[in-house]
Design a protein around this motif. Sequence first.
Motif, PDB file in Angstrom:
ATOM      1  N   ARG A 125       0.834  -1.205   0.000  1.00  0.00           N
ATOM      2  CA  ARG A 125       0.000   0.000   0.000  1.00  0.00           C
ATOM      3  C   ARG A 125       0.872   1.260   0.000  1.00  0.00           C
ATOM      4  O   ARG A 125       1.756   1.418   0.833  1.00  0.00           O
ATOM      5  N   GLY A 126       0.626   2.141  -0.971  1.00  0.00           N
ATOM      6  CA  GLY A 126       1.365   3.396  -1.060  1.00  0.00           C
ATOM      7  C   GLY A 126       2.750   3.280  -1.669  1.00  0.00           C
ATOM      8  O   GLY A 126       3.493   4.253  -1.723  1.00  0.00           O
ATOM      9  N   SER A 131       6.104  -5.655 -11.581  1.00  0.00           N
ATOM     10  CA  SER A 131       5.936  -7.104 -11.440  1.00  0.00           C
ATOM     11  C   SER A 131       5.660  -7.689 -12.816  1.00  0.00           C
ATOM     12  O   SER A 131       5.606  -6.969 -13.815  1.00  0.00           O
ATOM     13  N   TRP A 132       5.407  -8.990 -12.837  1.00  0.00           N
ATOM     14  CA  TRP A 132       4.867  -9.613 -14.040  1.00  0.00           C
ATOM     15  C   TRP A 132       3.545  -8.893 -14.332  1.00  0.00           C
ATOM     16  O   TRP A 132       2.784  -8.607 -13.403  1.00  0.00           O
ATOM     17  N   PRO A 133       3.255  -8.555 -15.586  1.00  0.00           N
ATOM     18  CA  PRO A 133       2.078  -7.740 -15.898  1.00  0.00           C
ATOM     19  C   PRO A 133       0.742  -8.266 -15.371  1.00  0.00           C
ATOM     20  O   PRO A 133      -0.145  -7.473 -15.052  1.00  0.00           O
ATOM     21  N   SER A 134       0.579  -9.568 -15.238  1.00  0.00           N
ATOM     22  CA  SER A 134      -0.712 -10.094 -14.775  1.00  0.00           C
ATOM     23  C   SER A 134      -1.014  -9.744 -13.314  1.00  0.00           C
ATOM     24  O   SER A 134      -2.151  -9.884 -12.873  1.00  0.00           O
ATOM     25  N   LEU A 135      -0.029  -9.258 -12.563  1.00  0.00           N
ATOM     26  CA  LEU A 135      -0.248  -8.863 -11.170  1.00  0.00           C
ATOM     27  C   LEU A 135      -0.630  -7.387 -11.032  1.00  0.00           C
ATOM     28  O   LEU A 135      -0.932  -6.914  -9.934  1.00  0.00           O
ATOM     29  N   LYS A 136      -0.621  -6.666 -12.145  1.00  0.00           N
ATOM     30  CA  LYS A 136      -0.884  -5.228 -12.135  1.00  0.00           C
ATOM     31  C   LYS A 136      -2.170  -4.884 -11.373  1.00  0.00           C
ATOM     32  O   LYS A 136      -2.160  -4.049 -10.463  1.00  0.00           O
ATOM     33  N   TRP A 146       1.511   0.702  -9.656  1.00  0.00           N
ATOM     34  CA  TRP A 146       2.205  -0.241 -10.530  1.00  0.00           C
ATOM     35  C   TRP A 146       2.747   0.487 -11.751  1.00  0.00           C
ATOM     36  O   TRP A 146       2.045   1.297 -12.367  1.00  0.00           O
ATOM     37  N   VAL A 147       4.024   0.215 -12.086  1.00  0.00           N
ATOM     38  CA  VAL A 147       4.653   0.791 -13.271  1.00  0.00           C
ATOM     39  C   VAL A 147       5.335  -0.317 -14.061  1.00  0.00           C
ATOM     40  O   VAL A 147       5.717  -1.347 -13.507  1.00  0.00           O
ATOM     41  N   ASP A 148       5.474  -0.112 -15.352  1.00  0.00           N
ATOM     42  CA  ASP A 148       6.136  -1.085 -16.223  1.00  0.00           C
ATOM     43  C   ASP A 148       7.569  -0.633 -16.457  1.00  0.00           C
ATOM     44  O   ASP A 148       7.868   0.039 -17.426  1.00  0.00           O
TER      45      ASP A 148
END
Length: 187
Positions: A125-126, A131-136, A146-148
């Motif tokens: 939190r915050g 991560s792997w994109p499916s966890l976005k 979340w950032v890529d």
Amino acid sequence: MSNSLKTKKIAFLATDGFEQVELTKPWEAVKAAGAEVVLVSPKKGKIQGMNHDEKGDRFKVDQCVDSVSAEEFDGLVLPGGVANPDALRMCEDSVSFVRDFFKQHKPVAAICHGLWTLIEADVVRGRRVTSWPSLKTDLKNAGAEWVDEECVCDEGLVTSRNPDDLPAFCKKAIEEFAEGKHANQTA
């Protein structure tokens, strides 16, 4: 070989189904930097690595998670793989072990699906993570930004997307483990 982690002891938490390279590459890098590395698992004996969807090698567990404390370690690595973090997040001893690193302001490095365990521990939190994109969506729902990006560090929490990111992930994890406690690293 660097000695930047010479006095450090780093836990690697995993169980059956971990992505093998996400354990072995950080393990080798952290060990080469001088740290003592310890494979911790909810399971005794050996655990099964995976090379994506194919069985990899089996690895000997050093200590069972129900018999260790975050106080014994200077940092934590959480490899991914789909089955590994899914099982870890169902194990209260594993979730508590992870959460305690944050309570003690210690650096944690998680890659790929490894962040599922962080979600269960309620420590994202915050925070800015990748991560792997499916966890976005899971991470956003848990309050994370979340950032890529290849590697993200937020107050001692190092995250990466996949095995292609391992060079940056290992480098940043070692840097954070060498730095030590982070006052703003909280559960």
